[in-house]
Scaffold this active site. Structure first.
Site, short mmCIF file in Angstrom:
data_model
loop_
_atom_site.label_atom_id
_atom_site.label_comp_id
_atom_site.label_asym_id
_atom_site.label_seq_id
_atom_site.Cartn_x
_atom_site.Cartn_y
_atom_site.Cartn_z
N HIS A 3 34.11 0.16 -51.86
CA HIS A 3 35.04 0.59 -52.90
C HIS A 3 34.54 2.02 -53.16
O HIS A 3 33.29 2.32 -53.38
CB HIS A 3 34.97 -0.27 -54.15
CG HIS A 3 35.95 -0.08 -55.06
ND1 HIS A 3 35.83 0.89 -56.12
CD2 HIS A 3 37.31 -0.61 -55.22
CE1 HIS A 3 36.97 0.87 -56.83
NE2 HIS A 3 37.79 0.00 -56.32
N HIS A 63 39.90 14.54 -42.22
CA HIS A 63 39.51 15.73 -42.89
C HIS A 63 38.03 16.20 -42.70
O HIS A 63 37.56 17.29 -42.82
CB HIS A 63 39.76 15.85 -44.52
CG HIS A 63 41.06 15.54 -44.76
ND1 HIS A 63 42.13 16.68 -44.23
CD2 HIS A 63 41.88 14.50 -45.42
CE1 HIS A 63 43.07 16.03 -44.80
NE2 HIS A 63 43.11 15.17 -45.51
N HIS A 91 48.91 14.95 -45.20
CA HIS A 91 48.09 16.22 -45.24
C HIS A 91 47.75 16.85 -43.84
O HIS A 91 47.66 16.02 -42.84
CB HIS A 91 46.54 15.71 -45.91
CG HIS A 91 46.79 15.04 -47.38
ND1 HIS A 91 46.87 13.73 -47.35
CD2 HIS A 91 46.89 15.73 -48.49
CE1 HIS A 91 47.30 13.52 -48.97
NE2 HIS A 91 47.24 14.69 -49.47
#
Lengths: 431, 489
Positions: free
Chosen positions: A17, A139, A176
């Site tokens: 998480h 990324h 993206h």
């Protein structure tokens, strides 16, 4: 012809998480996997999951791309000892988008390991398609984390593929820009990166206009397709297909890596495109039908239920199975309220700001640049020892896999539902 | 705040003359409105012209765009002025200076001790509004200079996927260029290098189960026996029938594989080590569930803190998995309903919301995370005034709520067989009802020292996350209770 599909999933990869309020939810992998299992898709694959746990990447593997300091940092940092790393946090861009959470290195190790193993399976010709929905973190940069990504499993997997493949094509349909991968291979012609993404108006990461072409020997081997908000299925498919078709013609890759970020779907928490699950899957289908060895990775996707739907559907596309639009009962059934369908209407009222002339001019520009690739670059065969691989052979593993894994793949006309095909069991499904 | 120079201007000193109008204070929940005003005050010309130029850019024909960027000189000077990112060098300059700024701002956001000091000092000689505003501005500034993927979402907005919010662009120089150099590119090996005889990673994955060795019948038999064994040894909630529709017992199968598919041997070994019940799918005890919920209430979805302070019997991974299964059960609805009721009260008098109070709450809930952040995202909630940001932390159930919830749970559990595995809820609700701590409201005046403890506590938490955390949680509890009292007056 049915493809040999290998599917990698670490049962623990969903149990991380990123922290309160963070849109990236690794649990989406667990939900996806749950759907895949409950549709019975695993029977069409080689590894009868969840019984295979993919390799976990070592720090050494990650350093094939990333800097030692950065990986060392990832390995050491925990939520407890964070304050002693203060000066590194900004250095490695860790903090806000990329928080330090419990088990951060294990998480990276799992998704990277699965991508790496996908690459070796493809290299060894043990499968035609390798799927790792936990991978695709496009990324991450050599020296820093970025946009929820810490370790760039794609770059590491492609480096592995380059041992066998003279030309690898990377395609990115995340909303993206795939900046990390593009940057990593910006100067080489052995990897062509093609990214379709939303661009402009402060949209992350701020790179990816169509004038980024690559440079030095990599010039013209970075292809960018900047789009505006509201792309719909029809527009996306026609643009995607025509560009990819010419890319394949000009580049002739021997292997393809497809990043399937699901944030290009409609109703994504961070995205602003308007693709349906089928529209997104259409791109996957198109790539699969090229009959080139293919690695399929996950990526973004921040509306959990739709991510699971999308990747489950795409799994079915890749294993060539028609699956019902009604979701089978599963542990996460309640997530799919109210329709419990694989293909809900996720269209938003978002206006499509992409005009035909706009797309046409982009397409033209991209095609123009592709023409600069006179011929697909060839690569000499070198006898370089695989020194970068960390293989630890202890003793022959008694539990090692069967040679003939294909035996496990079920015939298409098999109606027996496996060991749990038992009428009694239906009673439990009803409750 | 598009350019670093602009951002630099908004340091606390220069910003003091920016006074939020009463209007803004009252309509605090209209975040965009506030942002607009701020924008208008702090950077009207440059922001405006940049937006204008972007707009122009959007409407511009292709050729002109091409000309503007790389292929020739910009057609008009005003466009040139407002597009600092058009030159690579300039962009890099901007980038580096904004990095410096982030670094300098870290003093503000990372060192909570110092924040506390500064705040306290300012609090003595300046009025509250200024203090808060300064802090907001400074943090706002720093957060805006960091490029964030999730800046397009509401930071800290709730988990509910359906509640998407409009995209709010960050005011920054957003264009980036691909960097070239050894620090950026991957080292692409020359030529091909096949594996040879020893394929890499071949044996590094782990076979957990091979379905082809044994007949399905035998496996079923074995699993049945394992199940029976579990039933015999299980105590308490674990003795509740789990139904066979849940997945295979992976651990049992793995054991069987380790025993060379000899089921008798596997069963014997299983008897010897009956503690293998900790696999993620094993049922949670009532106490664990209760602790989990109370942890969630206290720490929000920081499962690491929840694990550290509340549910030590489970790993963080198990907590995460449990959370996702739990959030779609009635038990979660009960939990959420209680919080929602409280939330309503909290928002009853939005006009008189005390900025300082809210700020303290937010500060608390963020400070609780023992992590360094280059900017403080919790501050966004002030800017955005997102009602969802009023996390469960701030909310305490009343006894009526619990009673109502109790009834609901029992009804559902008794009537709906789908939640047989959640029968444990019955017990939980009883326990909840008998727990007085959640109903009691310690009355507290608001002494000046309360701020002090609140602001200095984050550093304590970080130094000693254990006890200090608990103590701090208590502070927080009091704080929010008090907030509640003020609202209901």
């Amino acid at each position: 012809m049915a493809k040999r599909v290998a599917y990698f999933y670490d049962p623990d990869v969903g149990n991380f998480h990123y922290g309160p309020g963070h849109p990236m939810k690794p649990q989406r992998m667990a939900v996806t996997h749950n759907l895949v299992l409950n549709y019975g898709l695993q029977k069409k694959m080689q590894a009868s999951d969840p019984m295979y746990r993919p390799y976990r990447a070592s720090a050494h593997d990650m350093c094939r791309f990333h800097s030692d300091e950065y990986i060392d940092f990832l390995q050491r940092v925990t939520p407890q000892n964070l304050q002693s790393f203060t000066k590194y946090l900004s250095m490695f861009n860790v903090g806000d988008d990329c928080p330090v959470f419990d088990g951060i290195f294990d998480f990276c190790s799992m998704y990277t390991g699965a991508s790496l193993e996908s690459a070796t399976k493809l290299n060894n010709d043990q499968c035609d398609i390798a799927i790792n929905w936990s991978g695709g973190l496009h990324h991450a940069k050599k020296f820093e984390a970025s946009g929820f990504c810490y370790v760039n499993d794609i770059v590491i997997a492609i480096l592995e593929l380059l041992k066998y493949h003279p030309r690898v094509l990377y395609i990115d349909i995340d909303i993206h820009h795939g900046d990390g991968v593009q940057e990593a291979f910006y100067l080489t012609d052995r990897v062509m990166t093609v990214s379709f993404h939303k661009y402009g108006n402060y949209f992350f990461p701020g790179t990816g206009d169509m004038f980024e072409l690559g440079s030095e020997s990599g010039k013209h081997y970075s292809v960018n397709v900047p789009l505006k908000e509201g792309m719909d299925d029809a527009m996306y498919a026609s643009l995607f297909k025509s560009i990819i078709r010419s890319v394949i013609d000009f580049y002739q890759p021997s292997c393809i890596v497809l990043q399937c970020g699901a944030d290009s779907l409609g109703s994504d928490r961070l995205g602003c495109f308007n693709l349906s699950v089928k529209g997104h899957g259409e791109c996957v289908k198109f790539i699969k039908d090229l009959n080139i060895p293919l690695m399929v990775l996950g990526g973004g996707g921040y509306t959990l239920k739709n991510v699971a739907r999308c990747w489950c559907y795409e799994t079915s596309v890749l294993v060539d199975e028609e699956i019902s639009a009604d979701l089978p009962f599963n542990e996460y059934f309640e997530f799919f309220r109210p329709d419990f369908s694989l293909h809900p209407d996720i269209n938003t009222k978002q206006e499509n700001l992409n005009t035909r002339p706009y797309l046409e001019s982009i397409k033209q520009y991209v095609m123009e640049n592709l023409r600069h690739i006179a011929h697909a670059p060839s690569v000499q065969m070198h006898d370089v020892p695989p020194d970068l691989i960390s293989i630890d052979y202890d003793e022959p593993d008694p539990d090692s896999r069967l040679d003939d894994e294909d035996r496990r793949v079920e015939a298409a006309n098999e109606y027996y539902d496996g060991e749990r095909d038992n009428d009694k069991d239906d009673a439990f499904l009803d409750v | 705040m598009a350019e670093p120079t602009m951002a630099g201007d908004s340091s606390p000193d220069t910003d003091r003359d920016f006074d939020p109008s009463a209007d803004m204070m009252v309509h605090d929940f209209d975040d965009e409105h506030t942002l607009d005003e701020e924008e208008a005050l702090s950077g009207s010309d440059s922001c405006g012209s940049e937006l204008d130029s972007l707009q122009k850019e959007g409407d511009m024909p292709m050729e002109q765009l091409l000309a503007m960027y790389r292929y020739g000189n910009p057609p008009s000077t005003d466009l040139n002025d407002s597009l600092p990112a058009s030159e690579t060098g300039e962009t890099q300059d901007n980038r580096s200076s904004s990095e410096e700024e982030i670094l300098s701002n870290q003093d503000l956001t990372l060192d909570k001790d110092e924040i506390a000091q500064t705040l306290l000092r300012e609090h003595e000689d300046a009025d509250q509004e200024t203090t808060v505003k300064d802090l907001i501005d400074s943090v706002d500034m720093s957060s805006n200079t960091v490029r964030l993927l999730r800046s397009s979402s509401q930071p800290g907005s709730s988990d509910d996927d359906s509640e998407d919010i409009d995209y709010e662009p960050a005011k920054e120089d957003w264009k980036k260029t691909i960097q070239v150099g050894t620090a950026y590119q991957a080292v692409v090996p020359q030529g091909l290098s096949p594996y040879g005889d020893a394929p890499a990673y071949e044996n590094d994955d782990r076979l957990l189960w091979d379905p082809l060795v044994l007949q399905d019948k035998e496996v079923e038999e074995y699993l049945n026996q394992v199940q029976q064994q579990n039933q015999l040894t299980a105590q308490g909630v674990q003795a509740i029938p789990t139904g066979t529709h849940i997945r295979d017992d992976e651990q049992a199968l793995f054991l069987l594989l380790q025993c060379g598919h000899n089921s008798e041997e596997a069963l014997r070994r299983r008897k010897m080590q009956p503690t293998s019940n900790t696999d993620p799918m094993s049922l949670w005890s009532e106490e664990e569930c209760r602790n989990f919920e109370s942890g969630l209430r206290h720490y929000g979805k920081d499962f690491f803190l929840v694990q550290q302070n509340k549910v030590r019997t489970r790993s963080v991974g198990e907590l995460v998995q449990f959370y996702y299964l739990w959030k779609k059960t009635d038990r979660h609805d009960v939990f959420a309903n209680k919080n929602r009721l409280e939330k309503k009260k909290y928002a009853l008098h939005p006009g008189v919301t005390d900025y300082m109070d809210r700020f303290l709450d937010e500060q608390d809930s963020s400070a609780q995370l023992p992590r360094e952040r280059s900017s403080s995202p919790s501050i966004h909630s002030l800017l955005y005034g997102d009602p969802k940001r009023q996390t469960p932390n701030e909310l305490k159930p009343t006894s009526e709520d619990i009673a109502a919830a109790l009834e609901m749970v029992q009804k559902v559990v008794n009537t709906d067989p789908q939640f047989a595995p959640l029968k444990i809820m019955e017990r939980s609700s009883e326990a909840l009802a008998s727990a007085p701590s959640s109903v009691e409201r310690p009355s507290l005046k608001r002494p000046a020292s309360s701020e002090e403890s609140d602001f200095s506590s984050p550093s304590k938490v970080r130094l000693k996350s254990g006890d200090a955390g608990k103590q701090w949680a208590q502070n927080f509890h009091n704080e929010s209770t008090e907030e509640f009292r003020i609202k209901s007056l």
